[in-house]
Design a protein around this motif. Structure first.
Motif, PDB file in Angstrom:
ATOM      1  N   PRO A  44      17.823  28.560  -0.625  1.00  6.50           N
ATOM      2  CA  PRO A  44      17.991  27.431   0.301  1.00  6.50           C
ATOM      3  C   PRO A  44      17.023  26.280   0.021  1.00  6.50           C
ATOM      4  O   PRO A  44      16.389  25.737   0.915  1.00  6.50           O
ATOM      5  CB  PRO A  44      17.685  28.083   1.651  1.00  6.50           C
ATOM      6  CG  PRO A  44      16.594  29.049   1.318  1.00  6.50           C
ATOM      7  CD  PRO A  44      16.995  29.612  -0.032  1.00  6.50           C
ATOM      8  N   TRP A  45      16.898  25.914  -1.227  1.00  9.97           N
ATOM      9  CA  TRP A  45      15.900  24.922  -1.614  1.00  9.97           C
ATOM     10  C   TRP A  45      16.528  23.792  -2.414  1.00  9.97           C
ATOM     11  O   TRP A  45      17.613  23.906  -2.986  1.00  9.97           O
ATOM     12  CB  TRP A  45      14.786  25.571  -2.422  1.00  9.97           C
ATOM     13  CG  TRP A  45      15.284  26.405  -3.572  1.00  9.97           C
ATOM     14  CD1 TRP A  45      16.130  26.011  -4.591  1.00  9.97           C
ATOM     15  CD2 TRP A  45      15.005  27.769  -3.818  1.00  9.97           C
ATOM     16  NE1 TRP A  45      16.367  27.052  -5.439  1.00  9.97           N
ATOM     17  CE2 TRP A  45      15.685  28.148  -5.001  1.00  9.97           C
ATOM     18  CE3 TRP A  45      14.225  28.717  -3.166  1.00  9.97           C
ATOM     19  CZ2 TRP A  45      15.613  29.414  -5.542  1.00  9.97           C
ATOM     20  CZ3 TRP A  45      14.157  29.985  -3.710  1.00  9.97           C
ATOM     21  CH2 TRP A  45      14.841  30.334  -4.878  1.00  9.97           C
ATOM     22  N   HIS A  46      15.786  22.693  -2.454  1.00  6.94           N
ATOM     23  CA  HIS A  46      16.153  21.519  -3.243  1.00  6.94           C
ATOM     24  C   HIS A  46      14.844  20.919  -3.740  1.00  6.94           C
ATOM     25  O   HIS A  46      13.837  20.969  -3.044  1.00  6.94           O
ATOM     26  CB  HIS A  46      16.908  20.494  -2.388  1.00  6.94           C
ATOM     27  CG  HIS A  46      18.151  21.052  -1.769  1.00  6.94           C
ATOM     28  ND1 HIS A  46      19.376  21.001  -2.391  1.00  6.94           N
ATOM     29  CD2 HIS A  46      18.350  21.694  -0.592  1.00  6.94           C
ATOM     30  CE1 HIS A  46      20.268  21.582  -1.625  1.00  6.94           C
ATOM     31  NE2 HIS A  46      19.668  22.014  -0.518  1.00  6.94           N
ATOM     32  N   ILE A  47      14.877  20.351  -4.933  1.00  5.19           N
ATOM     33  CA  ILE A  47      13.702  19.675  -5.490  1.00  5.19           C
ATOM     34  C   ILE A  47      14.093  18.227  -5.760  1.00  5.19           C
ATOM     35  O   ILE A  47      15.076  17.968  -6.454  1.00  5.19           O
ATOM     36  CB  ILE A  47      13.219  20.334  -6.798  1.00  5.19           C
ATOM     37  CG1 ILE A  47      12.916  21.817  -6.582  1.00  5.19           C
ATOM     38  CG2 ILE A  47      11.987  19.591  -7.337  1.00  5.19           C
ATOM     39  CD1 ILE A  47      12.680  22.595  -7.868  1.00  5.19           C
ATOM     40  N   VAL A  48      13.324  17.306  -5.209  1.00  9.29           N
ATOM     41  CA  VAL A  48      13.540  15.881  -5.457  1.00  9.29           C
ATOM     42  C   VAL A  48      12.460  15.429  -6.433  1.00  9.29           C
ATOM     43  O   VAL A  48      11.263  15.614  -6.172  1.00  9.29           O
ATOM     44  CB  VAL A  48      13.470  15.053  -4.156  1.00  9.29           C
ATOM     45  CG1 VAL A  48      13.719  13.571  -4.441  1.00  9.29           C
ATOM     46  CG2 VAL A  48      14.456  15.587  -3.122  1.00  9.29           C
ATOM     47  N   CYS A  78      12.211  20.755  -0.778  1.00  7.33           N
ATOM     48  CA  CYS A  78      12.833  20.721   0.542  1.00  7.33           C
ATOM     49  C   CYS A  78      13.590  22.026   0.752  1.00  7.33           C
ATOM     50  O   CYS A  78      14.007  22.664  -0.216  1.00  7.33           O
ATOM     51  CB  CYS A  78      13.794  19.545   0.645  1.00  7.33           C
ATOM     52  SG  CYS A  78      12.998  17.948   0.342  1.00  7.33           S
ATOM     53  N   VAL A  79      13.741  22.405   2.002  1.00  5.84           N
ATOM     54  CA  VAL A  79      14.487  23.630   2.308  1.00  5.84           C
ATOM     55  C   VAL A  79      15.624  23.308   3.274  1.00  5.84           C
ATOM     56  O   VAL A  79      15.597  22.303   3.986  1.00  5.84           O
ATOM     57  CB  VAL A  79      13.568  24.736   2.884  1.00  5.84           C
ATOM     58  CG1 VAL A  79      12.553  25.188   1.834  1.00  5.84           C
ATOM     59  CG2 VAL A  79      12.866  24.294   4.150  1.00  5.84           C
ATOM     60  N   PRO A 135      19.375  14.206   3.965  1.00  5.68           N
ATOM     61  CA  PRO A 135      20.450  14.352   4.952  1.00  5.68           C
ATOM     62  C   PRO A 135      20.021  15.290   6.079  1.00  5.68           C
ATOM     63  O   PRO A 135      19.040  16.041   5.939  1.00  5.68           O
ATOM     64  CB  PRO A 135      21.600  14.961   4.135  1.00  5.68           C
ATOM     65  CG  PRO A 135      20.942  15.640   2.996  1.00  5.68           C
ATOM     66  CD  PRO A 135      19.677  14.876   2.704  1.00  5.68           C
ATOM     67  N   ASP A 136      20.752  15.268   7.172  1.00  5.00           N
ATOM     68  CA  ASP A 136      20.476  16.185   8.280  1.00  5.00           C
ATOM     69  C   ASP A 136      20.522  17.617   7.766  1.00  5.00           C
ATOM     70  O   ASP A 136      21.345  17.960   6.914  1.00  5.00           O
ATOM     71  CB  ASP A 136      21.513  16.018   9.390  1.00  5.00           C
ATOM     72  CG  ASP A 136      21.363  14.706  10.132  1.00  5.00           C
ATOM     73  OD1 ASP A 136      20.294  14.066  10.027  1.00  5.00           O
ATOM     74  OD2 ASP A 136      22.326  14.309  10.829  1.00  5.00           O
TER      75      ASP A 136
END
Length: 170
Positions: A44-48, A78-79, A135-136
């Motif tokens: 459940p992660w994202h890397i910017v 981000c999670v 985003p939300d």
């Protein structure tokens, strides 16, 4: 270098040289971070990846320490709590734990590549959300600058192992 040496090598760096991070090195670090385990393999992660000056300055508004801008890149982990595993017994959500595991893989991969990082959680979430255009449902978890350290960084200081390890019971 074995894992114990790598773990000892990873330090928090608060000053960077201006040279860019080669794209192949960045990709290897991102791929290594992406191999991190997560609860129920939910990932459940994202890397910017923040590269350009205007975006870096916007992130700086959320964490106004000038040394942050000395690094050529800033990475934001981000999670997504709604995508994370939740323990049925008490509703505990693993998103933060999963983000921490990914961040650990990321910082260790950077150290192995000879690059510096500094795990940052003391940012203003609303400002960081706006700077990253999140985003939300996506929550900023941690930041790290990424680049060649300007100096050797700080010496690690740890409590004695006997203060933190308990055998069998507390």
């Amino acid at each position: 270098m074995d894992f114990s040496e790598l773990a000892a090598k990873r330090i928090s760096v608060r000053g960077y040289r201006p040279e860019p991070v080669p794209e192949d090195v960045l990709q290897r670090i991102l791929e290594t971070a992406h191999m991190a385990p997560s609860a129920a393999n939910r990932q459940p992660w994202h890397i910017v990846v923040i590269r350009d000056e205007a975006a870096r300055r916007a992130v700086h508004e959320a964490y106004p320490r000038d040394w942050l801008l000395t690094a050529p890149l800033i990475l934001a982990v981000c999670v997504e709590p709604a995508a994370a595993w939740t323990r049925p017994e008490d509703g505990w959500n693993a998103a933060g734990c999963d983000g921490a595991i990914l961040m650990t893989h990321l910082t260790l991969a950077a150290a192995e590549a000879g690059l510096g990082t500094c795990w940052i959680a003391a940012f203003a979430p609303p400002k960081l959300r706006a700077a990253l255009g999140l985003p939300d449902g996506i929550v900023p978890f941690a930041l790290t600058p990424l680049g060649v350290p300007a100096d050797g960084g700080r010496q690690k200081q740890r409590k004695p192992l006997s203060d933190v390890v308990h055998d069998g019971r507390w």
